[in-house]
Each structure stands twice: as C-alpha cells, then as structure tokens.
Design a protein around this motif. Structure first.
Motif, PDB file in Angstrom:
ATOM      1  N   UNK A 167      85.594 121.237  15.826  1.00  0.00           N
ATOM      2  CA  UNK A 167      86.354 121.233  14.575  1.00  0.00           C
ATOM      3  C   UNK A 167      86.599 119.806  14.089  1.00  0.00           C
ATOM      4  N   UNK A 168      86.864 118.885  15.017  1.00  0.00           N
ATOM      5  CA  UNK A 168      87.058 117.485  14.639  1.00  0.00           C
ATOM      6  C   UNK A 168      85.774 116.916  14.029  1.00  0.00           C
ATOM      7  N   UNK A 169      84.636 117.224  14.650  1.00  0.00           N
ATOM      8  CA  UNK A 169      83.376 116.687  14.147  1.00  0.00           C
ATOM      9  C   UNK A 169      82.994 117.312  12.813  1.00  0.00           C
ATOM     10  N   UNK A 170      83.267 118.601  12.643  1.00  0.00           N
ATOM     11  CA  UNK A 170      83.015 119.228  11.343  1.00  0.00           C
ATOM     12  C   UNK A 170      83.915 118.620  10.270  1.00  0.00           C
ATOM     13  N   UNK A 171      85.154 118.298  10.649  1.00  0.00           N
ATOM     14  CA  UNK A 171      86.050 117.609   9.725  1.00  0.00           C
ATOM     15  C   UNK A 171      85.494 116.251   9.339  1.00  0.00           C
TER      16      UNK A 171
END
Length: 458
Positions: A433-437
């Motif tokens: 989720x952090x990387x998609x953000x």
C-alpha cells in the motif's frame, strides 16, 4: 495480421509455464513465428536481416558494460561480509529506540540497495542476518518479514540499480524510434545517468515513508516493535570505532559511485568500475579477500551477466519478429483506441507491467514489454525519465505482491520454521500500500523524477 503479434505473446506465456529458460523461450518462439512468416510470405527476409546489426549493437554498447561491474560490486560486498558488518553496526546504534531494529533494517536495506542493486541477494542477506535477531527480541513476525521483503526490493529504484541501467538502455532506443516515427532525428537519448538522478528523489521519499511507518507502528503498537535492552545492544563489547568503521566504509563507496555521477565526473559505466574496484578495497581492508572469495565472486558475476545478455539476445529476436508482423502498429492502434489518450495508455501499461511482474523477472519485462510499448508512449509525449522511474517503481511493487512476488519466495527459503508463509504474505500488505501510494504520488507529481535531472543538465 494483427492477431499474430498477440498470438506471439500467448505462445511465450504458454512456453514459459514449461519451466524452460526465459531466453530460449523468447528466441525459440521468435524463430518459430519468423520461419512460419517466411514460408507463408507474411514476413520478408529483409525485415529479419537487421538481427546481426542489433546483436552487434549490444556488443558495442558501453552503457551495458555497467551491468557486470555493478553485479561484481554487489556480489563482492555480499561475499566479503561487508553487508553483515553494516547491518550489525546500524542495528546496535538504533536498537535501544522503540522500533530501532526496524529503522535499522530500512536504513541498511537502502544502503545495500545503493551498494548492490541485486534484489535476491539483498533479501536473502537481510533474512539470514536480521530476521533471527528481530524475532529473538520480540518483533512480530509479520512486521519483521514485511520489512525485510520491502527494503530488500529497494534495489529496483535506488541507484545505482541494474534495473535502471537496463531500462535506460532500452528507453534510449525507444526514444530514438519514437522520434524517427514522427519524422524527427533524435539528437539526444535517454542516458542511464539521468535515470539514476531521476530515481534518486522518489527512492529517498519511499525510504522516508517506510521509516515513518515503522515509527508509527512502534508508537501505536509497541508490542510489535519493542526496543532492545541497552545491555543487549552492546553485545560482544563492540567498540564505537568498530561500529563507525562498519558504517563508514559502505557510505564512502556509495558516495564515490553516486557522487561521481551526480558531479559529472564519470559516466555510470565509469562509476561502476570505481564501485567494483572499491568493493575489492573494502574486502581487503576487512580481511575477507582471498582466492576462494574472488573465485566465487567472479563465478556469480559471470552467471548473472550471462543470464542478462542471453535474455537480451532472445528478446531482441522476439521484438524483431514481433515488429515484422506489424506488432508496433497493433500496439499503437490499441493505445489510440483507449479513452484518455496518454493517461489511459499509461494506466494500461502500468497494469500490464504490474501483472507481468508476478510471473516474469524485471529483465524479461524490460527487454520484451518496454521496447514494444515504450516508443508508442514516448511518441504520445510521455517523459522518458518519468516513464522509466514509474516502471521501476511498479516492478518493485510486483516483487512484493502475493502470491507470486519474487521477494516473498527469496525470504521464504531462509526463514526459520516458526515463521509461516501467511506471516510473510500478510506482512508485506502495508508496504504494498505504501508503494502504491508512492506510485500515485509520482503519477500526480512527475517533477519528483524530472526536476533533478533537468536541474543538473540545465
């Protein structure tokens, strides 16, 4: 005719499921379709005579010389236990703080990514050295395994990265083809150095987001990331000079490699030579340089380099036959039919790259997919530096995504029995989720990737 390029992709996917080496799958499928095209008259012999020129272009490409040099640097740092000393030093400096071991993992992972650029080696090294320590001091297995997988994949985006070297070479060719397709002669290309500089800020922002996540977890859920006792952090009577030496040596090597590129003193290939020689010096200073280590390093470097260039040769033959059937025109028509223009085309490409990252390594995607979609996207006005960084960040995300993420398999092979596969799968979800953000932030603010290269070149 437009169906044949799509059938080529399907044929490659089916052959890959057999477990046969990727390079020979690509080359074999291309030869089959090429021979069939010659026999049926769908492909002219003149369209296939460009292959020797392409292969010779690979041989004389100086940018690709950086690949074996960076691989040598990474393997030497791994074999000579420089990475082990770095992890031990950073862990002991930060361990007394809440979440300190987790912070150390992120920082060391970023430094190893900047030193090695090899995802598999970084994940395995971090798993062997840090996971038992984190579990022993009460870290939640999900947080520990998620941290190691996520930071181990930073080698995809933090320069000097082998993925960025290969992407830079492929995008340079794609940029020239896009310019020629529009009737313009490309006087400039996409340099690997610009791609390194463009990836620097997004990579550092991603590291900062990882650190922030560890700090928040250690504050809200202290039982998941407890602090070590002060007496445990000072094991074996390690002196401060030893800790400083373990941190300083890799930092000097990274500064020599990236500093020479940023200052304009060296090209990425020349900086890779500096890094390879520097890794030898560090190994000698740590008294871990002997004939056995040198032999293992050379063997590992040769194995990885041979794999990279065999895939490159197979992919070159595949893309040549693909274009002989009009595959580039098929892709252009498909993108033109998409709503949203360049934005819609980018969304589709990012989705395809993300899904292919489940089953293919970054090299196959770089050599097969990017040469096909790259010229079309660049002709639509997409910035090549931003495109390269977006693809690298996207591939890094796919390395983590269950159930096929490569980093998950790398770590599963070295985890102790008490750590279950479910721990690894659930542990990486926050970092995905952090990387998609981060991918969304970069999509909304392309200047994060293009500002620094423009500043240095301006």
């Amino acid at each position: 005719m437009e169906l044949i390029p799509l059938l080529m992709f399907l044929a490659v996917g089916v052959v890959l499921l057999s477990g046969y080496p990727v390079a020979f799958c690509l080359g074999g499928v291309a030869l089959m379709f090429g021979l069939g095209g010659l026999l049926t008259g769908a492909v002219e012999m003149s369209e296939l005579t460009f292959l020797p020129g392409r292969l010779f272009g690979i041989i004389e490409n100086t940018s690709l010389m950086a690949v074996p040099l960076f691989v040598f640097m990474g393997v030497m740092l791994e074999k000579s236990r420089v990475a082990e000393r770095l992890l031990a030093s950073m862990g002991r400096l930060l361990a007394v703080f809440p979440g300190g071991l987790g912070l150390a993992i992120v920082l060391v992972g970023a430094l190893l990514a900047a030193s090695t650029g090899i995802v598999g080696a970084t994940v395995v090294t971090m798993g062997l050295l840090s996971l038992p320590t984190m579990l022993r001091h009460g870290y939640d297995p999900r947080l520990a395994t998620g941290l190691i997988c996520a930071t181990g994949t930073l080698g995809q985006i933090i320069p000097p990265s082998i993925a960025l070297v290969l992407l830079g070479d492929v995008l340079s060719t794609a940029y020239q083809e896009a310019q020629l397709a529009q009737g313009r002669w490309a006087l400039e290309t996409v340099s690997v150095g610009d791609l390194f500089v463009g990836a620097l800020v997004p990579g550092l922002v991603l590291v900062a987001m990882y650190l922030l996540y560890v700090l928040v977890i250690s504050k809200l859920r202290p039982e998941m990331a407890p602090a070590m006792r002060a007496e445990d952090a000072r094991v074996d009577g390690v002196e401060e000079t030893s800790l400083l030496r373990g941190l300083l040596a890799p930092l000097l090597l990274i500064a020599a490699v990236m500093g020479s590129i940023l200052a304009g003193f060296a090209t990425p290939t020349e900086a890779a030579g500096v890094g390879a020689f520097g890794s030898l010096l560090l190994a000698a200073l740590n008294r871990h340089l002997d004939l056995h280590i040198l032999r293992e390093t050379v063997r590992g470097t040769t194995r990885v380099t041979a794999m990279v260039f065999m895939i490159l040769i197979g992919a070159s033959l595949f893309s040549l036959v693909f274009r002989a059937y009009g595959g580039d025109e098929t892709v252009a028509h498909l993108f033109d039919a998409l709503p949203g223009g360049a934005v819609g085309a980018m969304l589709v490409v990012m989705l395809i790259v993300f899904l292919l990252g489940f089953i293919l390594d970054f090299m196959e995607i770089t050599f097969v997919v990017v040469p096909i979609v790259g010229p079309v996207l660049l002709a639509m006005g997409v910035d090549p530096i931003w495109l390269g960084v977006m693809i690298a960040l996207n591939l890094q995300t796919s390395f983590l995504t269950p159930p096929f993420g490569f980093a998950l398999f790398y770590l599963r092979g070295v985890t102790p029995p008490e750590v279950r596969t479910a721990h690894i799968y659930t542990g990486v979800i926050p970092f995905i989720l952090i990387q998609l953000t981060m991918l969304g932030i970069l999509a909304l603010f392309p200047d994060l990737a293009t500002w620094l290269p423009g500043l240095l070149n301006g």
